[in-house]
Design a protein around this motif. Sequence first.
Motif, short mmCIF file in Angstrom:
data_model
loop_
_atom_site.label_atom_id
_atom_site.label_comp_id
_atom_site.label_asym_id
_atom_site.label_seq_id
_atom_site.Cartn_x
_atom_site.Cartn_y
_atom_site.Cartn_z
N SER A 56 0.85 -1.19 0.00
CA SER A 56 0.00 0.00 0.00
C SER A 56 0.89 1.24 0.00
O SER A 56 2.04 1.19 0.42
CB SER A 56 -0.92 0.03 1.23
OG SER A 56 -0.15 0.17 2.43
N ARG A 57 0.33 2.34 -0.50
CA ARG A 57 1.07 3.61 -0.53
C ARG A 57 0.24 4.64 0.21
O ARG A 57 -0.84 5.02 -0.24
CB ARG A 57 1.31 4.03 -1.98
CG ARG A 57 2.30 5.15 -2.13
CD ARG A 57 2.49 5.52 -3.58
NE ARG A 57 1.25 5.99 -4.19
CZ ARG A 57 1.19 6.70 -5.31
NH1 ARG A 57 2.30 7.01 -5.93
NH2 ARG A 57 0.04 7.09 -5.80
N ASP A 58 0.75 5.07 1.35
CA ASP A 58 -0.01 5.95 2.24
C ASP A 58 0.53 7.37 2.20
O ASP A 58 1.74 7.60 2.05
CB ASP A 58 0.05 5.42 3.68
CG ASP A 58 -0.41 3.97 3.79
OD1 ASP A 58 -1.37 3.61 3.07
OD2 ASP A 58 0.20 3.20 4.56
N ILE A 59 -0.37 8.35 2.34
CA ILE A 59 0.02 9.75 2.44
C ILE A 59 0.43 10.04 3.88
O ILE A 59 -0.35 9.83 4.81
CB ILE A 59 -1.13 10.67 2.02
CG1 ILE A 59 -1.51 10.42 0.56
CG2 ILE A 59 -0.75 12.13 2.22
CD1 ILE A 59 -2.77 11.14 0.12
N VAL A 60 1.66 10.52 4.07
CA VAL A 60 2.15 10.78 5.43
C VAL A 60 2.38 12.27 5.68
O VAL A 60 2.59 12.67 6.83
CB VAL A 60 3.45 9.99 5.71
CG1 VAL A 60 3.18 8.50 5.68
CG2 VAL A 60 4.54 10.36 4.71
N ALA A 61 2.35 13.07 4.62
CA ALA A 61 2.55 14.51 4.80
C ALA A 61 2.02 15.25 3.57
O ALA A 61 1.93 14.67 2.49
CB ALA A 61 4.02 14.84 5.02
#
Length: 453
Positions: free
Chosen positions: A367-372
Amino acid sequence: MGRVTTPPLSPEQEALFRLIEDTTEHVFVTGRAGTGKSTLLQHVSARTSKRIAVCAPTGVAALNVEGQTIHSLFRLPIGLIGTADEPQSDATRKLLNAIDTLVIDEVSMVNADLMDAVDRALRRARGRRGEPFGGVQVVMFGDPYQLAPVPPRGDELRYVRDHYRSFWFFDARVWTGEVGGDGLMDVGAHGAQLRISELRDIHRQSDARFTAMLNAVRHGRVTAEIAQILNETGARRPPAAESGEPPIITLATRNDIVNGINRRHLDALPGRAQTATADITGDFGRGDAYPADVELQLKIGAQVMFLRNDTASHGAPARWVNGSIGTVTRIAGGVVRVEVDGVEHDVEPAVWERFRYAYDASSKSLSRDIVAEFTQFPLRLAWAVTIHKSQGKTYDRAIIDLGSGAFAPGQTYVALSRLTSLDGLYLSRPLRPSDIRVDPDVERFMSASAPRR
Protein backbone atom coordinates in the motif's frame (compact mmCIF):
# COMPACT_ATOMS: atom_id res chain seq x y z
CA MET A 1 -1.51 1.41 -8.20
CA GLY A 2 -4.57 3.33 -9.29
CA ARG A 3 -5.21 3.97 -12.97
CA VAL A 4 -4.43 7.50 -14.03
CA THR A 5 -4.31 9.26 -17.37
CA THR A 6 -0.84 9.08 -18.89
CA PRO A 7 0.43 10.45 -22.21
CA PRO A 8 0.48 7.97 -25.08
CA LEU A 9 3.79 6.20 -25.57
CA SER A 10 5.87 6.30 -28.72
CA PRO A 11 6.72 2.91 -30.27
CA GLU A 12 10.18 3.19 -28.72
CA GLN A 13 8.74 3.82 -25.25
CA GLU A 14 6.12 1.09 -25.66
CA ALA A 15 8.80 -1.48 -26.50
CA LEU A 16 10.69 -0.53 -23.35
CA PHE A 17 7.53 -0.73 -21.26
CA ARG A 18 6.93 -4.27 -22.54
CA LEU A 19 10.52 -5.21 -21.65
CA ILE A 20 10.00 -3.97 -18.11
CA GLU A 21 6.54 -5.48 -17.77
CA ASP A 22 7.10 -8.86 -19.45
CA THR A 23 10.53 -9.78 -18.06
CA THR A 24 12.40 -9.70 -14.77
CA GLU A 25 15.49 -8.09 -16.30
CA HIS A 26 17.26 -5.28 -14.48
CA VAL A 27 16.94 -2.25 -16.77
CA PHE A 28 18.62 1.14 -16.87
CA VAL A 29 16.50 3.54 -18.94
CA THR A 30 18.61 6.44 -20.12
CA GLY A 31 18.64 8.92 -22.97
CA ARG A 32 19.31 12.50 -23.89
CA ALA A 33 17.27 15.35 -22.46
CA GLY A 34 13.77 15.42 -23.93
CA THR A 35 13.55 11.74 -24.92
CA GLY A 36 10.62 11.01 -22.61
CA LYS A 37 12.18 9.16 -19.68
CA SER A 38 9.74 10.77 -17.23
CA THR A 39 6.76 9.93 -19.44
CA LEU A 40 7.78 6.26 -19.52
CA LEU A 41 8.33 6.16 -15.76
CA GLN A 42 4.89 7.66 -15.19
CA HIS A 43 3.38 5.04 -17.50
CA VAL A 44 5.16 2.18 -15.72
CA SER A 45 3.99 3.46 -12.34
CA ALA A 46 0.38 3.79 -13.47
CA ARG A 47 0.00 0.77 -15.76
CA THR A 48 2.15 -2.05 -14.44
CA SER A 49 0.52 -5.21 -13.13
CA LYS A 50 3.48 -5.80 -10.83
CA ARG A 51 3.80 -4.76 -7.22
CA ILE A 52 6.19 -1.85 -7.52
CA ALA A 53 7.81 0.67 -5.22
CA VAL A 54 9.02 3.93 -6.74
CA CYS A 55 11.85 5.80 -5.06
CA ALA A 56 14.48 8.48 -5.70
CA PRO A 57 17.66 9.72 -3.99
CA THR A 58 16.29 13.12 -2.88
CA GLY A 59 13.08 14.37 -1.36
CA VAL A 60 12.16 16.63 -4.29
CA ALA A 61 12.89 13.88 -6.83
CA ALA A 62 10.71 11.48 -4.83
CA LEU A 63 7.86 14.01 -4.79
CA ASN A 64 8.10 14.38 -8.56
CA VAL A 65 7.45 10.66 -9.07
CA GLU A 66 5.02 10.33 -6.16
CA GLY A 67 7.36 7.90 -4.47
CA GLN A 68 9.58 7.69 -1.42
CA THR A 69 13.24 8.50 -0.84
CA ILE A 70 15.59 5.53 -1.00
CA HIS A 71 16.84 6.17 2.53
CA SER A 72 13.31 6.28 3.91
CA LEU A 73 12.06 3.22 2.02
CA PHE A 74 15.00 1.05 3.09
CA ARG A 75 15.58 2.71 6.48
CA LEU A 76 19.18 3.50 5.60
CA PRO A 77 21.39 6.10 7.32
CA ILE A 78 22.38 9.32 5.58
CA GLY A 79 26.03 9.47 4.56
CA LEU A 80 28.51 6.82 3.56
CA ILE A 81 27.22 3.27 4.10
CA GLY A 82 29.76 0.51 4.74
CA THR A 83 29.39 -3.21 4.17
CA ALA A 84 27.64 -4.12 7.43
CA ASP A 85 23.94 -4.99 7.46
CA GLU A 86 21.70 -2.18 8.70
CA PRO A 87 19.03 -3.05 11.29
CA GLN A 88 15.70 -4.15 9.80
CA SER A 89 12.35 -4.13 11.57
CA ASP A 90 9.66 -6.71 10.90
CA ALA A 91 7.64 -4.02 9.09
CA THR A 92 10.57 -3.22 6.77
CA ARG A 93 11.16 -6.90 6.01
CA LYS A 94 7.49 -7.47 5.20
CA LEU A 95 7.46 -4.39 2.99
CA LEU A 96 10.56 -5.42 1.05
CA ASN A 97 9.17 -8.92 0.60
CA ALA A 98 6.07 -7.50 -1.07
CA ILE A 99 8.00 -5.78 -3.89
CA ASP A 100 8.23 -7.33 -7.35
CA THR A 101 9.91 -4.36 -9.04
CA LEU A 102 11.89 -1.49 -7.56
CA VAL A 103 11.87 1.69 -9.68
CA ILE A 104 14.61 4.24 -8.98
CA ASP A 105 14.38 7.66 -10.60
CA GLU A 106 17.36 10.04 -10.99
CA VAL A 107 19.61 7.03 -10.38
CA SER A 108 22.61 9.00 -11.63
CA MET A 109 22.55 10.78 -8.25
CA VAL A 110 22.82 7.47 -6.35
CA ASN A 111 26.26 6.67 -4.96
CA ALA A 112 27.77 3.20 -5.40
CA ASP A 113 27.68 2.44 -1.66
CA LEU A 114 23.96 3.28 -1.51
CA MET A 115 23.22 0.99 -4.46
CA ASP A 116 25.03 -1.85 -2.69
CA ALA A 117 23.16 -1.11 0.55
CA VAL A 118 19.84 -1.47 -1.33
CA ASP A 119 21.06 -4.79 -2.73
CA ARG A 120 22.07 -6.07 0.73
CA ALA A 121 18.83 -4.90 2.33
CA LEU A 122 16.69 -6.76 -0.21
CA ARG A 123 18.79 -9.94 0.00
CA ARG A 124 18.58 -9.97 3.77
CA ALA A 125 14.88 -9.12 4.03
CA ARG A 126 13.88 -11.75 1.49
CA GLY A 127 16.25 -14.46 2.75
CA ARG A 128 17.92 -14.78 -0.65
CA ARG A 129 21.50 -13.82 0.11
CA GLY A 130 22.95 -15.32 -3.06
CA GLU A 131 20.65 -13.49 -5.48
CA PRO A 132 21.12 -9.86 -6.57
CA PHE A 133 18.53 -7.61 -4.95
CA GLY A 134 16.97 -10.69 -3.35
CA GLY A 135 15.20 -11.53 -6.61
CA VAL A 136 13.58 -8.09 -7.04
CA GLN A 137 13.63 -6.58 -10.53
CA VAL A 138 15.36 -3.19 -10.49
CA VAL A 139 14.39 -0.57 -13.09
CA MET A 140 16.38 2.66 -13.05
CA PHE A 141 15.83 5.96 -14.85
CA GLY A 142 18.33 8.74 -15.38
CA ASP A 143 21.00 10.33 -17.52
CA PRO A 144 24.52 10.35 -16.05
CA TYR A 145 25.47 13.02 -18.58
CA GLN A 146 23.13 15.41 -16.73
CA LEU A 147 23.11 14.72 -13.00
CA ALA A 148 25.96 13.39 -10.86
CA PRO A 149 26.02 12.07 -7.29
CA VAL A 150 27.43 14.33 -4.60
CA PRO A 151 31.15 13.48 -4.53
CA PRO A 152 32.44 12.21 -1.19
CA ARG A 153 35.11 14.08 0.75
CA GLY A 154 37.75 13.35 3.35
CA ASP A 155 37.62 9.88 4.89
CA GLU A 156 34.54 9.03 2.84
CA LEU A 157 36.44 9.78 -0.37
CA ARG A 158 39.35 7.60 0.78
CA TYR A 159 36.93 4.76 1.57
CA VAL A 160 35.30 5.00 -1.86
CA ARG A 161 38.67 5.02 -3.61
CA ASP A 162 39.69 1.90 -1.67
CA HIS A 163 36.46 -0.01 -2.36
CA TYR A 164 35.07 1.24 -5.68
CA ARG A 165 36.30 2.20 -9.13
CA SER A 166 34.19 5.35 -8.82
CA PHE A 167 31.36 6.66 -6.66
CA TRP A 168 28.81 6.26 -9.52
CA PHE A 169 25.93 3.79 -9.13
CA PHE A 170 27.13 1.69 -12.05
CA ASP A 171 30.37 0.85 -10.23
CA ALA A 172 28.53 -0.70 -7.27
CA ARG A 173 29.68 -4.24 -6.49
CA VAL A 174 26.27 -5.69 -7.31
CA TRP A 175 26.94 -4.79 -10.96
CA THR A 176 30.70 -5.36 -11.13
CA GLY A 177 30.64 -8.72 -9.31
CA GLU A 178 33.47 -7.83 -6.96
CA VAL A 179 33.43 -9.57 -3.58
CA GLY A 180 33.44 -7.38 -0.51
CA GLY A 181 34.77 -8.14 2.94
CA ASP A 182 31.35 -9.45 3.93
CA GLY A 183 31.50 -12.10 1.21
CA LEU A 184 27.94 -11.28 0.17
CA MET A 185 28.63 -9.55 -3.11
CA ASP A 186 29.76 -12.54 -5.14
CA VAL A 187 27.17 -12.57 -7.89
CA GLY A 188 29.30 -14.12 -10.59
CA ALA A 189 32.23 -13.04 -12.68
CA HIS A 190 30.35 -10.19 -14.30
CA GLY A 191 27.94 -9.15 -11.56
CA ALA A 192 24.21 -8.81 -11.93
CA GLN A 193 23.17 -8.39 -15.56
CA LEU A 194 22.02 -4.86 -16.36
CA ARG A 195 20.17 -4.07 -19.59
CA ILE A 196 21.07 -0.58 -20.77
CA SER A 197 18.22 0.84 -22.85
CA GLU A 198 18.68 4.30 -24.34
CA LEU A 199 15.70 6.27 -25.60
CA ARG A 200 16.78 8.00 -28.80
CA ASP A 201 13.74 9.87 -30.15
CA ILE A 202 13.89 13.54 -29.13
CA HIS A 203 10.50 15.02 -28.20
CA ARG A 204 11.68 18.44 -26.99
CA GLN A 205 13.60 19.68 -30.05
CA SER A 206 12.59 19.30 -33.69
CA ASP A 207 15.61 21.05 -35.22
CA ALA A 208 18.04 18.28 -36.27
CA ARG A 209 20.96 20.71 -36.37
CA PHE A 210 20.38 21.91 -32.81
CA THR A 211 19.87 18.33 -31.62
CA ALA A 212 23.25 17.37 -33.12
CA MET A 213 24.89 20.30 -31.33
CA LEU A 214 23.36 19.27 -28.02
CA ASN A 215 24.61 15.73 -28.52
CA ALA A 216 28.12 17.10 -29.13
CA VAL A 217 27.93 19.09 -25.89
CA ARG A 218 26.60 16.02 -24.04
CA HIS A 219 29.59 13.93 -25.12
CA GLY A 220 32.18 16.70 -24.85
CA ARG A 221 32.86 16.69 -28.59
CA VAL A 222 32.20 20.33 -29.43
CA THR A 223 34.03 21.41 -32.56
CA ALA A 224 35.18 24.94 -33.26
CA GLU A 225 32.34 25.26 -35.77
CA ILE A 226 29.67 24.21 -33.23
CA ALA A 227 31.12 26.56 -30.59
CA GLN A 228 31.09 29.41 -33.11
CA ILE A 229 27.43 28.82 -34.05
CA LEU A 230 26.33 28.63 -30.39
CA ASN A 231 28.30 31.73 -29.41
CA GLU A 232 27.27 33.81 -32.42
CA THR A 233 23.60 32.86 -31.96
CA GLY A 234 23.69 33.54 -28.24
CA ALA A 235 25.50 36.87 -28.50
CA ARG A 236 22.30 38.90 -28.71
CA ARG A 237 20.70 41.36 -26.37
CA PRO A 238 17.58 39.79 -24.81
CA PRO A 239 14.39 41.59 -25.83
CA ALA A 240 13.19 44.23 -23.39
CA ALA A 241 10.08 43.45 -21.37
CA GLU A 242 8.22 46.39 -22.85
CA SER A 243 8.69 45.08 -26.39
CA GLY A 244 5.70 42.79 -25.95
CA GLU A 245 7.81 39.64 -26.25
CA PRO A 246 6.92 36.70 -24.00
CA PRO A 247 8.82 36.44 -20.70
CA ILE A 248 12.40 35.19 -20.73
CA ILE A 249 14.22 33.38 -17.93
CA THR A 250 17.87 33.30 -16.87
CA LEU A 251 19.46 29.93 -16.07
CA ALA A 252 22.44 30.45 -13.75
CA THR A 253 24.91 28.20 -12.00
CA ARG A 254 24.55 29.46 -8.41
CA ASN A 255 21.71 30.13 -5.98
CA ASP A 256 23.07 33.53 -4.93
CA ILE A 257 23.05 34.75 -8.54
CA VAL A 258 19.47 33.52 -9.04
CA ASN A 259 18.23 34.98 -5.75
CA GLY A 260 19.89 38.32 -6.53
CA ILE A 261 18.27 38.55 -9.97
CA ASN A 262 14.82 37.63 -8.65
CA ARG A 263 15.04 40.00 -5.67
CA ARG A 264 16.24 42.90 -7.83
CA HIS A 265 13.38 42.50 -10.30
CA LEU A 266 10.77 42.03 -7.58
CA ASP A 267 11.95 45.14 -5.70
CA ALA A 268 11.80 47.18 -8.92
CA LEU A 269 8.07 46.53 -9.30
CA PRO A 270 5.71 49.10 -7.73
CA GLY A 271 3.66 48.26 -4.65
CA ARG A 272 4.23 46.07 -1.64
CA ALA A 273 5.00 42.36 -1.99
CA GLN A 274 2.34 39.94 -0.76
CA THR A 275 3.45 36.74 0.94
CA ALA A 276 1.79 33.34 0.65
CA THR A 277 2.86 30.96 3.42
CA ALA A 278 2.81 27.23 2.76
CA ASP A 279 0.67 24.94 4.90
CA ILE A 280 2.73 21.90 5.94
CA THR A 281 1.19 18.90 7.69
CA GLY A 282 2.82 15.66 8.76
CA ASP A 283 6.49 14.78 8.46
CA PHE A 284 7.58 16.50 5.28
CA GLY A 285 11.30 16.48 6.02
CA ARG A 286 13.79 19.31 5.85
CA GLY A 287 13.53 22.51 3.85
CA ASP A 288 15.58 21.16 0.96
CA ALA A 289 12.80 18.59 0.43
CA TYR A 290 10.13 21.23 -0.05
CA PRO A 291 8.73 21.43 -3.59
CA ALA A 292 8.10 25.20 -3.43
CA ASP A 293 8.98 28.23 -1.30
CA VAL A 294 7.61 28.15 2.23
CA GLU A 295 7.12 31.91 1.93
CA LEU A 296 6.34 32.96 -1.63
CA GLN A 297 6.59 36.70 -2.22
CA LEU A 298 4.71 38.08 -5.23
CA LYS A 299 3.71 41.39 -6.77
CA ILE A 300 1.59 42.34 -9.74
CA GLY A 301 3.92 42.07 -12.71
CA ALA A 302 6.12 39.38 -11.19
CA GLN A 303 7.51 36.80 -13.61
CA VAL A 304 6.79 33.30 -12.33
CA MET A 305 7.35 29.69 -13.33
CA PHE A 306 4.87 26.90 -12.74
CA LEU A 307 6.25 24.06 -10.63
CA ARG A 308 3.86 21.34 -11.73
CA ASN A 309 1.49 20.45 -14.55
CA ASP A 310 -2.08 21.72 -14.60
CA THR A 311 -4.18 19.11 -12.79
CA ALA A 312 -7.56 20.86 -12.91
CA SER A 313 -8.26 21.20 -16.62
CA HIS A 314 -10.96 18.46 -16.46
CA GLY A 315 -10.06 16.86 -19.77
CA ALA A 316 -9.50 20.16 -21.58
CA PRO A 317 -6.02 21.06 -22.88
CA ALA A 318 -3.66 21.86 -20.00
CA ARG A 319 -3.56 25.55 -19.19
CA TRP A 320 0.09 25.29 -18.19
CA VAL A 321 2.80 22.66 -17.70
CA ASN A 322 5.68 22.26 -15.30
CA GLY A 323 8.11 24.99 -16.39
CA SER A 324 5.60 27.34 -18.05
CA ILE A 325 6.55 31.02 -17.61
CA GLY A 326 3.95 33.69 -16.97
CA THR A 327 3.27 37.07 -15.38
CA VAL A 328 1.18 37.77 -12.27
CA THR A 329 -1.74 40.08 -13.15
CA ARG A 330 -3.84 39.91 -9.96
CA ILE A 331 -3.57 38.74 -6.34
CA ALA A 332 -6.82 38.54 -4.41
CA GLY A 333 -9.07 36.22 -2.46
CA GLY A 334 -6.60 33.38 -2.13
CA VAL A 335 -6.12 33.23 -5.91
CA VAL A 336 -3.21 34.39 -8.05
CA ARG A 337 -4.04 35.29 -11.64
CA VAL A 338 -1.23 34.55 -14.08
CA GLU A 339 -1.03 35.42 -17.77
CA VAL A 340 0.52 32.64 -19.87
CA ASP A 341 0.94 33.12 -23.62
CA GLY A 342 -1.57 35.97 -23.64
CA VAL A 343 -4.26 34.10 -21.66
CA GLU A 344 -5.01 34.74 -17.98
CA HIS A 345 -5.62 31.85 -15.58
CA ASP A 346 -6.66 31.78 -11.94
CA VAL A 347 -4.15 29.70 -10.00
CA GLU A 348 -5.05 28.20 -6.64
CA PRO A 349 -2.77 26.54 -4.09
CA ALA A 350 -1.69 23.01 -5.00
CA VAL A 351 -1.10 20.07 -2.68
CA TRP A 352 2.04 17.97 -2.86
CA GLU A 353 1.69 14.66 -1.08
CA ARG A 354 4.53 12.74 0.52
CA PHE A 355 4.04 9.00 0.32
CA ARG A 356 5.32 6.06 2.30
CA TYR A 357 5.01 2.44 1.28
CA ALA A 358 3.67 -0.11 3.76
CA TYR A 359 2.76 -3.78 3.75
CA ASP A 360 -0.97 -4.41 4.07
CA ALA A 361 -1.24 -7.74 5.89
CA SER A 362 -4.98 -8.07 5.30
CA SER A 363 -4.64 -8.01 1.51
CA LYS A 364 -1.03 -9.20 1.47
CA SER A 365 -0.22 -6.32 -0.81
CA LEU A 366 1.82 -3.17 -1.00
CA SER A 367 0.00 0.00 0.00
CA ARG A 368 1.07 3.61 -0.53
CA ASP A 369 -0.01 5.95 2.24
CA ILE A 370 0.02 9.75 2.44
CA VAL A 371 2.15 10.78 5.43
CA ALA A 372 2.55 14.51 4.80
CA GLU A 373 1.19 17.34 2.67
CA PHE A 374 2.66 20.62 1.46
CA THR A 375 0.16 23.22 0.21
CA GLN A 376 1.37 26.28 -1.68
CA PHE A 377 0.82 28.09 -4.96
CA PRO A 378 2.68 26.04 -7.62
CA LEU A 379 4.74 29.08 -8.55
CA ARG A 380 8.28 30.36 -8.16
CA LEU A 381 9.78 33.74 -9.05
CA ALA A 382 11.29 33.13 -12.46
CA TRP A 383 13.35 35.97 -13.75
CA ALA A 384 16.04 33.42 -12.93
CA VAL A 385 16.37 29.79 -11.79
CA THR A 386 19.39 27.59 -11.14
CA ILE A 387 20.41 25.21 -13.90
CA HIS A 388 19.98 22.39 -11.41
CA LYS A 389 16.36 23.33 -10.72
CA SER A 390 15.67 23.67 -14.42
CA GLN A 391 16.03 19.89 -14.74
CA GLY A 392 13.07 18.43 -16.61
CA LYS A 393 11.80 21.86 -17.69
CA THR A 394 11.33 23.09 -21.27
CA TYR A 395 11.76 26.72 -22.36
CA ASP A 396 11.28 28.41 -25.70
CA ARG A 397 13.85 31.03 -24.74
CA ALA A 398 16.41 31.44 -21.97
CA ILE A 399 19.45 33.48 -21.01
CA ILE A 400 22.22 31.09 -19.96
CA ASP A 401 24.58 32.62 -17.40
CA LEU A 402 27.54 30.35 -16.64
CA GLY A 403 29.22 33.06 -14.57
CA SER A 404 32.80 32.14 -13.73
CA GLY A 405 32.32 28.76 -15.36
CA ALA A 406 30.41 25.50 -15.22
CA PHE A 407 31.54 23.78 -12.01
CA ALA A 408 30.01 20.34 -12.60
CA PRO A 409 30.13 17.90 -15.51
CA GLY A 410 26.98 18.10 -17.62
CA GLN A 411 25.93 21.52 -16.33
CA THR A 412 26.25 23.28 -19.68
CA TYR A 413 24.47 20.43 -21.43
CA VAL A 414 21.56 20.61 -18.98
CA ALA A 415 21.21 24.36 -19.53
CA LEU A 416 21.34 24.24 -23.34
CA SER A 417 19.06 21.21 -23.60
CA ARG A 418 16.22 23.00 -21.80
CA LEU A 419 15.64 25.00 -24.99
CA THR A 420 13.29 23.89 -27.74
CA SER A 421 15.38 25.53 -30.47
CA LEU A 422 18.62 27.35 -31.15
CA ASP A 423 16.63 30.53 -31.83
CA GLY A 424 15.79 30.78 -28.12
CA LEU A 425 19.42 30.86 -26.95
CA TYR A 426 20.87 33.95 -25.27
CA LEU A 427 24.31 33.78 -23.64
CA SER A 428 25.49 36.18 -20.94
CA ARG A 429 29.02 35.45 -22.16
CA PRO A 430 30.55 33.20 -24.83
CA LEU A 431 30.95 29.51 -24.05
CA ARG A 432 34.51 28.47 -23.20
CA PRO A 433 36.13 25.07 -23.71
CA SER A 434 36.24 24.69 -19.90
CA ASP A 435 32.42 24.94 -19.78
CA ILE A 436 32.09 21.65 -21.68
CA ARG A 437 32.76 19.00 -19.05
CA VAL A 438 32.04 15.28 -19.19
CA ASP A 439 32.84 12.85 -16.37
CA PRO A 440 35.35 10.27 -17.66
CA ASP A 441 33.69 7.51 -15.60
CA VAL A 442 30.41 8.24 -17.39
CA GLU A 443 32.15 8.05 -20.75
CA ARG A 444 33.67 4.70 -19.75
CA PHE A 445 30.37 3.21 -18.61
CA MET A 446 28.24 4.47 -21.46
CA SER A 447 30.74 3.49 -24.17
CA ALA A 448 31.14 0.02 -22.67
CA SER A 449 27.36 -0.31 -22.53
CA ALA A 450 26.81 0.50 -26.19
CA PRO A 451 26.82 -3.11 -27.49
CA ARG A 452 24.33 -4.17 -24.81
CA ARG A 453 21.54 -1.71 -25.70
